[in-house]
Design a protein around this motif. Structure first.
Motif, PDB file in Angstrom:
ATOM      1  N   GLU A  29      45.509  52.303  22.145  1.00 36.21           N
ATOM      2  CA  GLU A  29      46.109  51.907  23.417  1.00 36.21           C
ATOM      3  C   GLU A  29      47.362  52.737  23.693  1.00 36.21           C
ATOM      4  O   GLU A  29      47.601  53.173  24.823  1.00 36.21           O
ATOM      5  CB  GLU A  29      46.458  50.417  23.400  1.00 36.21           C
ATOM      6  N   ARG A  32      46.323  56.262  24.661  1.00 34.42           N
ATOM      7  CA  ARG A  32      45.778  56.370  26.017  1.00 34.42           C
ATOM      8  C   ARG A  32      46.885  56.408  27.068  1.00 34.42           C
ATOM      9  O   ARG A  32      46.808  57.187  28.021  1.00 34.42           O
ATOM     10  CB  ARG A  32      44.817  55.207  26.298  1.00 34.42           C
ATOM     11  N   ILE A  33      47.901  55.570  26.901  1.00 34.78           N
ATOM     12  CA  ILE A  33      48.979  55.611  27.896  1.00 34.78           C
ATOM     13  C   ILE A  33      49.761  56.912  27.761  1.00 34.78           C
ATOM     14  O   ILE A  33      50.212  57.481  28.763  1.00 34.78           O
ATOM     15  CB  ILE A  33      49.903  54.378  27.801  1.00 34.78           C
ATOM     16  N   ARG A  34      49.900  57.428  26.554  1.00 27.51           N
ATOM     17  CA  ARG A  34      50.541  58.730  26.382  1.00 27.51           C
ATOM     18  C   ARG A  34      49.746  59.812  27.106  1.00 27.51           C
ATOM     19  O   ARG A  34      50.318  60.692  27.766  1.00 27.51           O
ATOM     20  CB  ARG A  34      50.674  59.053  24.890  1.00 27.51           C
ATOM     21  N   LYS A  36      47.819  59.405  29.708  1.00 26.83           N
ATOM     22  CA  LYS A  36      47.975  59.191  31.148  1.00 26.83           C
ATOM     23  C   LYS A  36      49.269  59.824  31.652  1.00 26.83           C
ATOM     24  O   LYS A  36      49.282  60.498  32.688  1.00 26.83           O
ATOM     25  CB  LYS A  36      47.967  57.696  31.470  1.00 26.83           C
ATOM     26  N   ARG A  68      53.970  45.321  26.072  1.00 25.23           N
ATOM     27  CA  ARG A  68      52.756  44.809  26.703  1.00 25.23           C
ATOM     28  C   ARG A  68      53.113  43.834  27.826  1.00 25.23           C
ATOM     29  O   ARG A  68      54.049  43.040  27.700  1.00 25.23           O
ATOM     30  CB  ARG A  68      51.892  44.107  25.651  1.00 25.23           C
ATOM     31  N   LYS A  74      48.085  44.362  29.153  1.00 26.43           N
ATOM     32  CA  LYS A  74      48.072  45.814  29.284  1.00 26.43           C
ATOM     33  C   LYS A  74      49.280  46.425  28.582  1.00 26.43           C
ATOM     34  O   LYS A  74      50.407  45.950  28.742  1.00 26.43           O
ATOM     35  CB  LYS A  74      48.099  46.168  30.774  1.00 26.43           C
ATOM     36  N   VAL A  76      52.091  48.925  28.497  1.00 28.10           N
ATOM     37  CA  VAL A  76      52.762  49.611  29.609  1.00 28.10           C
ATOM     38  C   VAL A  76      53.870  50.545  29.136  1.00 28.10           C
ATOM     39  O   VAL A  76      54.477  51.250  29.950  1.00 28.10           O
ATOM     40  CB  VAL A  76      53.323  48.589  30.615  1.00 28.10           C
ATOM     41  N   THR A  78      55.462  52.721  25.274  1.00 26.97           N
ATOM     42  CA  THR A  78      55.296  52.944  23.840  1.00 26.97           C
ATOM     43  C   THR A  78      56.359  53.891  23.305  1.00 26.97           C
ATOM     44  O   THR A  78      56.927  54.706  24.035  1.00 26.97           O
ATOM     45  CB  THR A  78      53.884  53.502  23.529  1.00 26.97           C
ATOM     46  N   CYS A 118      56.958  56.852  26.327  1.00 28.85           N
ATOM     47  CA  CYS A 118      56.547  56.926  27.723  1.00 28.85           C
ATOM     48  C   CYS A 118      56.339  55.527  28.280  1.00 28.85           C
ATOM     49  O   CYS A 118      56.179  54.556  27.533  1.00 28.85           O
ATOM     50  CB  CYS A 118      55.288  57.769  27.899  1.00 28.85           C
ATOM     51  N   HIS A 120      54.308  53.463  31.656  1.00 28.12           N
ATOM     52  CA  HIS A 120      53.347  53.521  32.757  1.00 28.12           C
ATOM     53  C   HIS A 120      54.097  53.640  34.084  1.00 28.12           C
ATOM     54  O   HIS A 120      55.139  52.999  34.279  1.00 28.12           O
ATOM     55  CB  HIS A 120      52.488  52.257  32.744  1.00 28.12           C
TER      56      HIS A 120
END
Length: 252
Positions: A29, A32-34, A36, A68, A74, A76, A78, A118, A120
């Protein structure tokens, strides 16, 4: 890479929480946000792009802090932390890929490295940043680390003039003592850039400096992320109590 620098106004969120990733799925998780933020938003060239994740060889040695949204579960925001014992297992710190850290060898068993931070785009507000800082403070306090290090990134979207001007603005007042200096492997060519722009210091870097961090050397150029990276060194004993209370407080 750190991307807490662009923080447009959003409504505060009161239902955020932080935790460390405990499973491989939770680490993914974070990755993935990294991806994005770093690849889709900033255009970083990532070798793991086909997977839709930002993965490097240090991830398996790091602890991953997650923020989260408890309303939708979600992730958001990290951070990842590389403690000294795991840096040995990893063959060094990530920062050593960008800087010669020879002068810090006597601190190695007391340093924790932070990075890959980062948020979101929809959550770039004070509540999310406070959760990240609170989680980081909790981690450092529980593990007894004495020094925090990391690469704080500045966009080079204008070719590096902004980054060079930020460096000139902060290093005179916040330079580390010579015995703590590091040296970039791929220096930003400061001599070829306009260093006199009227610039605002990115919020994350400003936060580190208010806490008492040093800028420990000239910026490195990271071509994969197209950023200029400042090496941050924060002795925990030097931390400014006033700003520590502000940046690392637990939200009510």
């Amino acid at each position: 890479m750190l991307d807490l620098n662009r923080l447009p106004g959003h409504a505060p969120r009161n239902k955020l929480g932080f935790s460390l990733a405990r499973t491989a799925a939770e680490v993914q998780e974070a990755q993935r946000i990294r991806f994005k933020v770093f690849a889709e938003e900033m255009g970083a060239k990532l070798p793991s792009a086909a997977l839709g994740m930002d993965i490097d060889r240090f991830d398996s040695f790091c602890d991953h802090l997650l923020v989260r949204d408890n309303e939708n579960d979600k992730v958001v925001g990290t951070y990842r932390m590389l403690p000294p014992e795991q840096a040995v297992n990893a063959g060094g710190y990530y920062s050593e890929t960008e800087f010669d850290m020879t002068r810090l060898v006597h601190l190695r068993n007391r340093m924790v490295e932070v990075g890959r931070s980062c948020v979101h785009p929809d959550y770039r507000d004070g509540a999310t940043i406070t959760q990240l800082w609170s989680g980081l403070a909790d981690y450092i306090g529980k593990n007894g680390h004495e020094y925090l290090i990391g690469c704080a990134s500045i966009s080079m979207g204008d070719g590096g003039h902004y980054a060079a001007s930020v460096y000139d603005k902060v290093h005179k007042l916040h330079s580390a003592p010579a015995e703590y200096s590091v040296f970039p492997h791929c220096p930003l060519p400061l001599h070829a850039l306009n260093r006199n722009l009227d610039v605002s210091v990115p919020p994350l870097i400003k936060g580190y400096l208010r806490l008492g961090a040093y800028i420990a050397g000239q910026p490195a150029w990271d071509p994969d992320f197209n950023t200029a990276d400042l090496f941050i060194l924060l002795p925990v004993s030097r931390m400014n109590p006033r700003y520590a209370k502000h940046f690392m407080r637990q939200p009510s």
